[in-house]
Design an enzyme around this catalytic site. Structure first.
Site, short mmCIF file in Angstrom:
data_model
loop_
_atom_site.label_atom_id
_atom_site.label_comp_id
_atom_site.label_asym_id
_atom_site.label_seq_id
_atom_site.Cartn_x
_atom_site.Cartn_y
_atom_site.Cartn_z
N HIS A 118 0.85 -1.19 0.00
CA HIS A 118 0.00 0.00 0.00
C HIS A 118 0.89 1.24 0.00
O HIS A 118 2.08 1.16 0.30
CB HIS A 118 -0.88 0.06 1.25
CG HIS A 118 -2.03 -0.92 1.25
ND1 HIS A 118 -1.86 -2.24 1.54
CD2 HIS A 118 -3.36 -0.74 1.00
CE1 HIS A 118 -3.04 -2.86 1.47
NE2 HIS A 118 -3.97 -1.97 1.14
N LYS A 177 0.21 4.36 4.77
CA LYS A 177 -0.69 3.41 5.46
C LYS A 177 0.04 2.78 6.64
O LYS A 177 1.02 2.05 6.45
CB LYS A 177 -1.21 2.33 4.50
CG LYS A 177 -2.19 1.37 5.19
CD LYS A 177 -2.89 0.46 4.19
CE LYS A 177 -3.75 -0.59 4.86
NZ LYS A 177 -4.90 -0.06 5.58
N GLY A 236 -6.50 -4.55 6.36
CA GLY A 236 -7.66 -5.19 7.00
C GLY A 236 -8.22 -6.29 6.12
O GLY A 236 -8.73 -7.31 6.60
#
Ligand SMILES: NC(=O)C1=CN([C@@H]2O[C@H](COP(=O)(O)OP(=O)(O)OC[C@H]3O[C@@H](n4cnc5c(N)ncnc54)[C@H](OP(=O)(O)O)[C@@H]3O)[C@@H](O)[C@H]2O)C=CC1
Ligand SMILES: O=C(O)C1=N[C@H](C(=O)O)C[C@H](O)C1
Length: 274
Positions: A157, A161, A166
């Site tokens: 990412h 981040k 998740g």
């Protein structure tokens, strides 16, 4: 109402709300830094007033009075998501939470005990949600099918981040039931640009907003390998899915649905994703 329109996902979602022809509440809760520095932020030409944390109760009362069909959307930060959910629950408003991280058990418990309508999910993108559902169906139907296999998970990412994906955590939980349990700490997080471009194949223009996930299963003798991958550039897929979630939730409220807490698999199952 989208909190926070100053963030990358919040802004993309607010734009998707406008694109869908829905009424965007022209107020947005934000972190103290943004609200102090900027009075409002533009979303598709609409000036959205930024509300600092200490002003949010007064603003919420205004919003509740003016927008009877209100649905809140939260794309904030793992460090504030629990406090925000407590606040939404305390105010008895329906809400969609796309923010990842925080104490997930508490988040769910707070929403449930307040009797709120909510969609809570770490992944809003229709096709990724379908993949997530497929892995869970596989796990329910064929528990232990991959026992003995080694599972390696890598997620990449944008540099900012902070938390582990998740989505990866949710899918790893299905893999656990398939016989390949691993811990959150075993998920490899890639956040540096050279690795993202050279090893993961992230296009340079998407270093600031991408989500590349690879799940690799290898048999004990190394003769068999399965690789599952979902690579997303940009944020449109999540923003559009979030609008679907908000519309779904508004419908559940108007139907006075007995079930009140949903995830995106519920939204997908009902055929509510465009
Ligand atoms: N479910 C899904 O499909 C997806 C989930 N996400 C998740 O969404 C979350 C946000 O991601 P992203 O937009 O990239 O992050 P950003 O860092 O771009 O945005 C976070 C925003 O939250 C604001 N904020 C901080 N504190 C508060 C507060 N107390 N109340 C309201 N707003 C606050 C920040 O404002 P300030 O600068 O003032 O601190 C900032 O604008 C992450 O958890 C991410 O994992 C992302 C993509 C898809
Ligand atoms: O922060 C992001 O960008 C994303 N967060 C979600 C997650 O943690 O799974 C969804 C997607 O990976 C993008």
């Amino acid at each position: 109402m989208v909190n926070s329109c100053t963030g990358k996902m919040g802004h993309a979602t607010a734009e998707a709300v406008v694109r869908a022809g829905l009424q965007l509440v022209p107020l947005s809760f934000t972190g103290a830094s943004e609200a102090v520095a900027v009075g409002n932020v533009g979303v598709a030409g609409i000036p959205v007033e930024l509300i600092a944390p200490e002003e949010r109760q007064a603003a919420m009362e205004r919003v509740k009075a003016q927008y009877p069909g209100l649905v809140l959307i939260d794309f904030t930060l793992p460090s504030v998501v629990n406090d925000n959910v407590e606040f939404y629950a305390h105010n008895g408003v329906p809400f969609v939470v796309g923010t990842t991280g925080g104490d997930r058990e508490k988040l769910l418990a707070d929403a449930q005990s307040a009797g709120c309508y909510a969609v809570i999910a770490p992944q809003m993108g229709k096709q990724v949600v379908a993949f997530q559902a497929a892995m869970e169906i596989l796990a329910q139907n064929f528990p232990g099918a991959f026992s003995g296999y080694k599972l390696e998970v890598t997620e990449s990412h944008q540099r900012q981040k902070a938390d582990t994906s998740g989505t990866a955590k949710a899918i790893v939980s299905s893999f656990g039931k398939l016989g390949t349990p691993i811990q959150e700490a075993d998920i490899e997080k890639v956040r540096d640009a050279p690795t993202q471009m050279d090893r993961m194949g992230v296009p340079e223009e998407h270093l600031g907003g991408h989500a590349f996930h690879t799940y690799r299963l290898t048999s004990p003798d190394g003769d068999v390998e399965f690789v599952f991958q979902h690579n997303v550039c940009g944020r449109t897929i999540y923003a559009e899915g979030t609008v679907d979630a908000a519309l779904f939730l508004a419908k559940k409220v108007s139907q006075k649905s007995e079930k009140r807490i949903f995830d995106m698999i519920d939204v997908l199952r009902e055929g509510s994703m465009r």
